[in-house]
Design a protein around this motif. Structure first.
Motif, mmCIF file in Angstrom:
data_model
loop_
_atom_site.group_PDB
_atom_site.id
_atom_site.type_symbol
_atom_site.label_atom_id
_atom_site.label_comp_id
_atom_site.label_asym_id
_atom_site.label_seq_id
_atom_site.Cartn_x
_atom_site.Cartn_y
_atom_site.Cartn_z
ATOM 1 N N PHE A 43 0.567 -2.729 7.810
ATOM 2 C CA PHE A 43 1.848 -3.177 6.753
ATOM 3 C C PHE A 43 1.136 -2.469 5.557
ATOM 4 O O PHE A 43 2.155 -1.655 5.007
ATOM 5 C CB PHE A 43 1.843 -4.575 6.492
ATOM 6 C CG PHE A 43 2.304 -5.131 7.610
ATOM 7 C CD1 PHE A 43 3.561 -4.990 8.450
ATOM 8 C CD2 PHE A 43 1.723 -6.304 8.191
ATOM 9 C CE1 PHE A 43 4.031 -5.656 9.557
ATOM 10 C CE2 PHE A 43 1.800 -7.187 9.457
ATOM 11 C CZ PHE A 43 3.420 -6.625 9.758
ATOM 12 N N ASP A 44 0.035 -2.594 5.150
ATOM 13 C CA ASP A 44 -0.360 -1.787 4.032
ATOM 14 C C ASP A 44 -0.407 -0.305 3.979
ATOM 15 O O ASP A 44 -0.309 0.292 3.228
ATOM 16 C CB ASP A 44 -2.043 -2.227 3.872
ATOM 17 C CG ASP A 44 -2.082 -3.639 3.520
ATOM 18 O OD1 ASP A 44 -1.168 -4.272 2.776
ATOM 19 O OD2 ASP A 44 -3.298 -4.443 3.950
ATOM 20 N N PHE A 45 -0.897 0.204 5.450
ATOM 21 C CA PHE A 45 -0.909 1.584 5.623
ATOM 22 C C PHE A 45 0.496 2.107 5.481
ATOM 23 O O PHE A 45 0.676 3.267 4.756
ATOM 24 C CB PHE A 45 -1.462 1.739 7.077
ATOM 25 C CG PHE A 45 -1.562 3.410 7.269
ATOM 26 C CD1 PHE A 45 -2.587 4.162 6.632
ATOM 27 C CD2 PHE A 45 -0.835 3.817 8.305
ATOM 28 C CE1 PHE A 45 -2.580 5.512 6.815
ATOM 29 C CE2 PHE A 45 -1.059 5.270 8.554
ATOM 30 C CZ PHE A 45 -1.748 6.084 7.829
ATOM 31 N N VAL A 46 1.811 1.540 6.036
ATOM 32 C CA VAL A 46 2.899 1.963 5.868
ATOM 33 C C VAL A 46 3.452 1.841 4.435
ATOM 34 O O VAL A 46 3.969 3.029 3.754
ATOM 35 C CB VAL A 46 4.058 1.056 6.612
ATOM 36 C CG1 VAL A 46 5.309 1.283 6.261
ATOM 37 C CG2 VAL A 46 3.567 1.154 8.199
ATOM 38 N N VAL A 47 3.164 0.983 3.597
ATOM 39 C CA VAL A 47 3.223 0.806 2.247
ATOM 40 C C VAL A 47 2.865 2.168 1.366
ATOM 41 O O VAL A 47 3.501 2.721 0.621
ATOM 42 C CB VAL A 47 2.918 -0.537 1.429
ATOM 43 C CG1 VAL A 47 3.016 -0.415 0.023
ATOM 44 C CG2 VAL A 47 3.843 -1.487 2.016
ATOM 45 N N MET A 48 1.568 2.324 1.760
ATOM 46 C CA MET A 48 0.760 3.659 0.963
ATOM 47 C C MET A 48 1.419 4.877 1.321
ATOM 48 O O MET A 48 1.836 5.377 0.443
ATOM 49 C CB MET A 48 -0.714 3.510 1.648
ATOM 50 C CG MET A 48 -1.603 2.389 1.235
ATOM 51 S SD MET A 48 -1.563 2.225 -0.548
ATOM 52 C CE MET A 48 -3.241 3.331 -0.931
ATOM 53 N N LEU A 49 1.669 4.983 2.852
ATOM 54 C CA LEU A 49 2.545 6.063 2.991
ATOM 55 C C LEU A 49 3.843 6.377 2.290
ATOM 56 O O LEU A 49 4.252 7.573 1.621
ATOM 57 C CB LEU A 49 2.658 6.226 4.565
ATOM 58 C CG LEU A 49 1.689 6.578 5.591
ATOM 59 C CD1 LEU A 49 2.107 6.526 6.896
ATOM 60 C CD2 LEU A 49 1.048 8.046 4.989
ATOM 61 N N LEU A 50 4.579 5.312 2.282
ATOM 62 C CA LEU A 50 6.105 5.201 1.630
ATOM 63 C C LEU A 50 5.905 5.487 0.194
ATOM 64 O O LEU A 50 6.450 6.089 -0.441
ATOM 65 C CB LEU A 50 6.896 3.966 1.887
ATOM 66 C CG LEU A 50 7.082 3.755 3.441
ATOM 67 C CD1 LEU A 50 7.901 2.635 3.808
ATOM 68 C CD2 LEU A 50 8.051 5.162 3.819
ATOM 69 N N MET A 51 4.777 4.891 -0.423
ATOM 70 C CA MET A 51 4.857 4.771 -1.758
ATOM 71 C C MET A 51 4.481 6.383 -2.151
ATOM 72 O O MET A 51 5.068 6.873 -3.384
ATOM 73 C CB MET A 51 3.438 4.035 -2.227
ATOM 74 C CG MET A 51 3.361 3.739 -3.699
ATOM 75 S SD MET A 51 2.143 2.671 -4.321
ATOM 76 C CE MET A 51 1.156 2.303 -3.073
ATOM 77 N N SER A 52 3.745 7.187 -1.530
ATOM 78 C CA SER A 52 3.334 8.464 -1.838
ATOM 79 C C SER A 52 4.819 9.268 -1.819
ATOM 80 O O SER A 52 4.908 10.122 -2.679
ATOM 81 C CB SER A 52 2.190 9.043 -0.760
ATOM 82 O OG SER A 52 2.909 9.136 0.311
ATOM 83 N N ASN A 53 5.610 8.870 -0.934
ATOM 84 C CA ASN A 53 6.565 9.852 -0.872
ATOM 85 C C ASN A 53 7.913 9.177 -1.928
ATOM 86 O O ASN A 53 8.554 10.006 -2.628
ATOM 87 C CB ASN A 53 7.329 9.606 0.364
ATOM 88 C CG ASN A 53 8.645 10.324 0.552
ATOM 89 O OD1 ASN A 53 8.593 11.370 0.476
ATOM 90 N ND2 ASN A 53 9.619 9.696 1.110
ATOM 91 N N VAL A 54 7.789 7.809 -2.469
ATOM 92 C CA VAL A 54 8.593 7.447 -3.421
ATOM 93 C C VAL A 54 8.463 8.080 -4.682
ATOM 94 O O VAL A 54 9.357 8.419 -5.505
ATOM 95 C CB VAL A 54 8.613 5.980 -3.393
ATOM 96 C CG1 VAL A 54 9.201 5.347 -4.507
ATOM 97 C CG2 VAL A 54 9.334 5.352 -2.151
ATOM 98 N N VAL A 55 7.127 8.283 -5.018
ATOM 99 C CA VAL A 55 6.596 8.505 -6.338
ATOM 100 C C VAL A 55 6.597 10.052 -6.600
ATOM 101 O O VAL A 55 6.574 10.570 -7.869
ATOM 102 C CB VAL A 55 5.347 7.867 -6.989
ATOM 103 C CG1 VAL A 55 5.372 6.406 -6.986
ATOM 104 C CG2 VAL A 55 4.255 8.479 -6.032
ATOM 105 N N GLN A 56 6.908 10.911 -5.569
ATOM 106 C CA GLN A 56 6.767 12.077 -5.404
ATOM 107 C C GLN A 56 7.666 12.846 -6.583
ATOM 108 O O GLN A 56 7.286 13.578 -7.336
ATOM 109 C CB GLN A 56 6.936 12.796 -4.188
ATOM 110 C CG GLN A 56 7.087 14.353 -4.322
ATOM 111 C CD GLN A 56 7.471 14.867 -2.931
ATOM 112 O OE1 GLN A 56 7.686 14.371 -2.023
ATOM 113 N NE2 GLN A 56 7.773 16.311 -2.886
ATOM 114 N N ASN A 57 8.944 12.636 -6.575
ATOM 115 C CA ASN A 57 9.705 13.060 -7.777
ATOM 116 C C ASN A 57 9.652 12.258 -9.001
ATOM 117 O O ASN A 57 9.747 13.212 -9.939
ATOM 118 C CB ASN A 57 11.386 12.748 -7.234
ATOM 119 C CG ASN A 57 11.708 13.377 -5.956
ATOM 120 O OD1 ASN A 57 11.369 14.437 -5.508
ATOM 121 N ND2 ASN A 57 12.729 13.097 -5.048
ATOM 122 N N ALA A 58 9.284 11.395 -9.111
ATOM 123 C CA ALA A 58 8.745 10.984 -10.279
ATOM 124 C C ALA A 58 7.626 11.644 -11.062
ATOM 125 O O ALA A 58 7.599 11.834 -12.162
ATOM 126 C CB ALA A 58 8.345 9.251 -10.277
#
Length: 189
Positions: A43-58
């Motif tokens: 679960f932590d790994f999935v969050v880390m992967l998604l977090m990197s994608n979510v903040v890319q545009n920011a």
């Protein structure tokens, strides 16, 4: 070709965006817990992967240029380098960004409130203890989760493995005992 070199936003804008995202993620990870990369569950790994994608545009904003991406990476690495050095040299900064150690077990017993607070399951901790030479938590004096996510396990003295010096000392003692026994058996009858 212009997409490679024309920045979509100013360097100042990119700097503010990158630092804001860095600080926000650092704070969120600090709040979320101390587990290191090696201790992440699925679960932590999935969050880390998604977090990197979510903040890319920011971070990059409306900038899809090569130079813009490289500027963002340079700023990110530079900010991280400054924070790591500050945390290493200024104890209060280290406590803010990394936290303090948390005792998970003492005198052979888990501390359930600490396990819950850190989000660590006893089953996972038992596996880590076995990897460090303990059969169970009963074999430990202290189990502490360090700020960087590493686990310190202090075994009870009787559970620690013998070291080379211990074996050498034991061999010397046995040699002395053998000499004394030889002296007794070769003495007058």
């Amino acid at each position: 070709m212009s997409d490679l070199f024309d920045l979509g936003v100013s360097v100042a804008d990119k700097t503010v965006r990158t630092i804001a995202v860095y600080v926000t993620i650092a704070v969120l990870l600090r709040i979320a817990g101390k587990r290191g990369i090696a201790q992440l569950n699925n679960f932590d790994f999935v969050v880390m992967l998604l977090m990197s994608n979510v903040v890319q545009n920011a971070i990059i904003g409306p900038d899809n240029s090569l130079v813009g991406g490289l500027v963002g990476v340079v700023i990110l690495v530079a900010v991280n380098s400054v924070v790591v050095r500050l945390a290493a040299t200024v104890p209060s900064v280290g406590r803010v960004f990394e936290g303090t150690p948390v005792v998970l077990a003492r005198d052979g017993h888990f501390i359930p409130s600490a396990l819950r607070r850190m989000g660590v399951r006893q089953a996972d901790l038992n596996v880590m203890l076995q990897l460090r030479g303990a059969e169970s938590v009963a074999d430990t004096d202290l189990v502490r989760l360090e700020p960087g996510g590493s686990l310190l396990v202090r075994l009870r003295p009787e559970e620690e493995d013998a070291e080379r010096g211990d074996l050498e000392d034991l061999c010397r003692r046995l040699d002395r005992i053998e000499r004394k026994l030889d002296g007794l058996s070769s003495g007058p009858s």
